[in-house]
Enzyme design. Structure first.
Site, mmCIF file in Angstrom:
data_model
loop_
_atom_site.group_PDB
_atom_site.id
_atom_site.type_symbol
_atom_site.label_atom_id
_atom_site.label_comp_id
_atom_site.label_asym_id
_atom_site.label_seq_id
_atom_site.Cartn_x
_atom_site.Cartn_y
_atom_site.Cartn_z
ATOM 1 N N SER A 18 -32.859 150.869 16.092
ATOM 2 C CA SER A 18 -32.628 149.643 15.326
ATOM 3 C C SER A 18 -32.851 149.861 13.845
ATOM 4 O O SER A 18 -33.656 150.700 13.428
ATOM 5 C CB SER A 18 -33.561 148.535 15.834
ATOM 6 O OG SER A 18 -34.912 148.939 15.697
ATOM 7 N N TYR B 296 -48.615 143.281 18.789
ATOM 8 C CA TYR B 296 -49.610 143.862 17.882
ATOM 9 C C TYR B 296 -49.543 143.105 16.575
ATOM 10 O O TYR B 296 -48.486 142.630 16.168
ATOM 11 C CB TYR B 296 -49.362 145.356 17.645
ATOM 12 C CG TYR B 296 -48.072 145.665 16.915
ATOM 13 C CD1 TYR B 296 -48.006 145.678 15.528
ATOM 14 C CD2 TYR B 296 -46.908 145.935 17.626
ATOM 15 C CE1 TYR B 296 -46.820 145.946 14.868
ATOM 16 C CE2 TYR B 296 -45.717 146.208 16.968
ATOM 17 C CZ TYR B 296 -45.684 146.220 15.587
ATOM 18 O OH TYR B 296 -44.502 146.479 14.933
ATOM 19 N N HIS C 290 -44.759 151.089 12.012
ATOM 20 C CA HIS C 290 -45.514 149.842 12.116
ATOM 21 C C HIS C 290 -46.140 149.449 10.776
ATOM 22 O O HIS C 290 -46.659 148.347 10.625
ATOM 23 C CB HIS C 290 -46.607 149.967 13.171
ATOM 24 C CG HIS C 290 -46.081 150.261 14.542
ATOM 25 N ND1 HIS C 290 -46.048 151.536 15.059
ATOM 26 C CD2 HIS C 290 -45.540 149.465 15.481
ATOM 27 C CE1 HIS C 290 -45.524 151.507 16.265
ATOM 28 N NE2 HIS C 290 -45.197 150.270 16.546
#
Length: 770
Positions: A444, A523, A708
């Site tokens: 993605s 998360y 992240h």
């Protein structure tokens, strides 16, 4: 009287309020005071929900702005020096550990983040030094939140992660070698100080979670419980009563540890995961100890079967008496959506089958009341529950004879590729013409606000399918243009049409239903909305062919076809609880097999087809033995069944989040994927040694940067990571890619990071030119 208890409540709020506030703070749209005020509002709202439901034991300190384990790192002043030296305020230091911080003169990466046991929640690993010290934070959060609830007229039981689990779930920092459990004698006095402070504030009970008791424990971990709980349990009137909570498995293999809890008030066990452990645990309790029965599922969304549960509870009552029983959720409700009441679009038939966090709080109350006062006191609730159970069992939604017949026709040969890897790779090398150290991404690209707006318009019928398709093609064109400019070697189409890597496929498969607001924290501020498997699964039509075919037609380079693997589709959904998960995985594999073959039939057989299986590790049973091997057998078979129908020239990629797979590496190898990409940027490169030890013959792409975090690594950082990897992997074996997909990042973060990644790959191509 039998009490009711909730072990923890979801944090995000009914409309993901915490996510929105936290991300607004990160982007400087609201102040720190505004974020803290929103957190307080949510805590009060969640306590009131539970109190109004009639829950007797309500948790506090289960709220976190990012992660509850990260909270404990800061609570015990166990923050690594690289963060404390930045002189950030307390909240920004906290977020820096969770997601990294790159602003002004401060540039620090995040701490390692891994899956919380076998769930899809991620926790931040405590990262400790050889000379580690601990001390209690000023104005400790558990005390502050207890007093906050007390001021609102709500008496709570504070929740703490226990000292043994805190250390056992941690790791030694880079450059340190001491096993974290060796720091126990320095940490326990801080817990003693905290318990005294809670008692002084008015807390008469505390819940201490020791979930590592469901693991096969090393001797030194087992031995740690005795000194820890001799100290904590000996406080007497100076400390609150202690309930030790375990969950996500049974603890019968660790009953020798239970003697360490002789001075604790109660023990909580997960009877959803393993009801058979009840008889053993009852025999291990002291004569006055209370047993908290985890009978309402904290991990899934199915309505509790009251008749079945009450029969189990009755066994405990017969052995212990009502006064020594608590009816509880099996674990924290963190893993369930907020409330079913928000769902206005679910089919009426299936709506009655579900129970989310608010409803589960009501379930523990009903069960406790039924045991205390007798079934007649809640007869209406029992009758409604029985009707829901009957409706689900008899529904035509659950059974599809055609799917079952196809499963019966699966043969062993269907799980194997036509040729061995060396034969396949010879053909793939010709078709793909890739350089040394080929660069790619996991799938993605950023999901911009414009993408979300157009998808929402299409969902609401405000634009036509043709208009939406034209928009998606434009986004694919943009993704390919950017990859051209960056100089990547294997492209992805960017997935602009996909809302989520599991939901997207679930919406195109029969056997699923979908929610509108059933978000669950994964998360930090990242939330997912897992689809729900309600029946047998099949694929009525192609799911990705249109977009992949278009992307290939306008691309100069090999294009990946992107699919989510059967185990991840299963694990990142709420699965059925009425058939074994292996049955559901095989149904998903057959549906994906059809999709892979269709991709080939539509002229994209020379592309890499990536089947992501980040949840394979997550689904691994927590203990070694027959159950784990059985899981790995059917999980590997499911992956192979989904991918083995292609020609040798089609290159199969698979992606795994989190690289703690040394103990089941044989299963990773058995997948027979041509290229394996793994999360690795926050792990020590020496974890890759297993690929040498096991003589792994195929290709590997260990992630070179953490997606992240919003920070952009410099070229030298990428080169350093590649140099470390080349100590363990052959040059011709190494692919260069990020840790995971890039949908949660922005283009200003993604472009420079990928440019620096490509620069590093080109540098090493020159070094290895000969």
């Amino acid at each position: 009287m039998v009490q009711s208890s909730v072990l923890g409540f979801p944090r995000m709020g009914v409309l993901r309020d915490l996510k929105k506030a936290t991300e607004a703070y990160w982007s400087d749209k609201i102040t720190q005071d505004a974020l803290l005020a929103e957190g307080k509002r949510l805590r009060l709202a969640h306590w009131k929900i539970q109190k109004d439901a009639g829950v007797d034991i309500i948790p506090s300190n289960d709220f976190a702005y990012y992660d509850h384990v990260l909270d404990h790192i800061q609570l015990f002043n166990a923050v690594p020096e690289r963060y404390t030296s930045q002189k950030l305020n307390t909240l920004d230091e906290y977020f820096a550990m969770g997601r990294g911080h790159q602003k002004g003169s401060v540039d620090v990466p995040a701490l390692e983040m891994v899956k919380w046991f076998d769930s899809n929640y991620h926790y931040v690993k405590p990262t400790l030094q050889d000379n580690q010290t601990f001390s209690l934070a000023q104005d400790p959060k558990p005390v502050r939140h207890f007093l906050e609830a007390k001021e609102a007229g709500i008496h709570t039981r504070p929740v703490l992660l226990g000292p043994v689990s805190f250390l056992a779930l941690g790791k030694a920092d880079r450059g340190s070698s001491a096993d974290p459990i060796t720091h126990l004698s320095k940490l326990v006095p801080v817990y003693v100080e905290l318990l005294k402070a809670l008692k002084a504030a008015g807390a008469d009970q505390v819940q201490i979670d020791e979930p590592v008791l469901v693991f096969d424990l090393k001797p030194e971990i087992k031995a740690a419980f005795k000194p820890a709980y001799e100290a904590l349990g000996s406080l007497g009137a100076a400390g609150p009563q202690i309930t030790i909570a375990t969950y996500f498995g049974d603890i019968v293999h660790n009953t020798d540890v239970l003697s360490a809890f002789a001075n604790v008030h109660a023990l909580h066990v997960d009877l959803v995961r393993n009801p058979e452990q009840l008889e053993t645990i009852v025999k291990q309790l002291g004569p006055q100890q209370v047993l908290s029965l985890g009978v309402v599922d904290g991990r899934n969304i199915w309505k509790n079967n009251f008749q079945k549960t009450l029969a189990l509870v009755e066994k405990a009552v017969q052995a212990l008496g009502k006064e020594r029983i608590i009816i509880a959720t099996s674990s924290s409700l963190l893993h369930t959506p907020h409330t079913l009441a928000s769902e206005k679009k679910l089919p009426e038939e299936v709506y009655q089958w579900f129970s989310f966090a608010v409803e589960k709080a009501h379930e523990v109350v009903v069960l406790a009341k039924a045991v205390t006062q007798g079934p007649a006191a809640v007869q209406a609730e029992l009758d409604a529950n029985a009707a829901a159970m009957k409706s689900r069992a008899e529904s035509k939604r659950t059974n599809n004879p055609d799917v079952k017949e196809r499963q019966r026709q699966v043969t062993p040969e269907m799980h194997n590729r036509k040729s061995a890897f060396d034969v396949r790779y010879a053909q793939q090398k010709t078709h793909l013409s890739l350089p040394l150290f080929p660069t790619t991404t996991i799938g993605s690209f950023p999901q911009t606000s414009e993408i979300r707006i157009q998808r929402n318009k299409f969902t609401k019928g405000e634009i036509t399918e043709a208009e939406y398709d034209a928009f998606i093609r434009k986004e694919i064109d943009l993704c390919i243009q950017i990859q051209d400019e960056l100089g990547l070697d294997v492209y992805v189409h960017g997935e602009p049409e996909r809302n989520d890597m599991v939901q997207y496929f679930g919406e195109r498969l029969d056997g699923y239903v979908f929610t509108t607001y059933a978000w669950v924290q994964s998360y930090g501020s990242r939330c997912v909305r897992p689809p729900i498997i309600v029946g047998d699964i099949s694929r009525p039509a192609p799911m990705t062919v249109k977009e992949s075919k278009y992307a290939a037609s306008v691309s100069k380079k090999p294009m990946k076809g992107m699919l989510t693997g059967p185990i991840t589709c299963l694990r990142w959904s709420f699965p059925r609880d009425d058939v074994h998960q292996s049955v559901q995985a095989q149904q998903l594999a057959l549906a994906l097999r059809d999709e892979v073959v269709d991709l080939e039939k539509n002229g994209i057989f020379v592309m890499a087809v990536q089947v992501d299986e980040p949840a394979l590790r997550e689904g691994l049973p927590l203990r070694s033995g027959k159950e784990r091997e059985a899981y790995l057998t059917w999980a590997v078979d499911s992956f192979k069944l989904s991918t083995a129908g292609v020609e040798d020239s089609t290159q199969i990629h698979s992606h795994f989040c989190y690289s703690e797979f040394q103990d089941f590496f044989h299963a990773i190898a058995a997948l027979d994927a041509d290229v394996l990409s793994i999360e690795n940027s926050k792990s020590d490169a020496k974890l890759l040694k297993v690929f040498i030890d096991e003589a792994y013959p195929r290709h590997i792409g260990p992630g070179v940067y953490d997606i992240h975090s919003p920070r952009v690594p410099a070229p030298e950082e990428f080169k350093q990571r590649m140099q470390e990897m080349l100590e363990y992997l052959r040059p011709e074996q190494l692919w260069i890619n990020p840790d995971c997909g890039l949908k949660t990042r922005t283009w200003p973060q993604v472009k420079p990071a990928l440019a620096n990644m490509v620069e590093a790959a080109k540098y090493f191509r020159e070094q290895y030119k000969a």
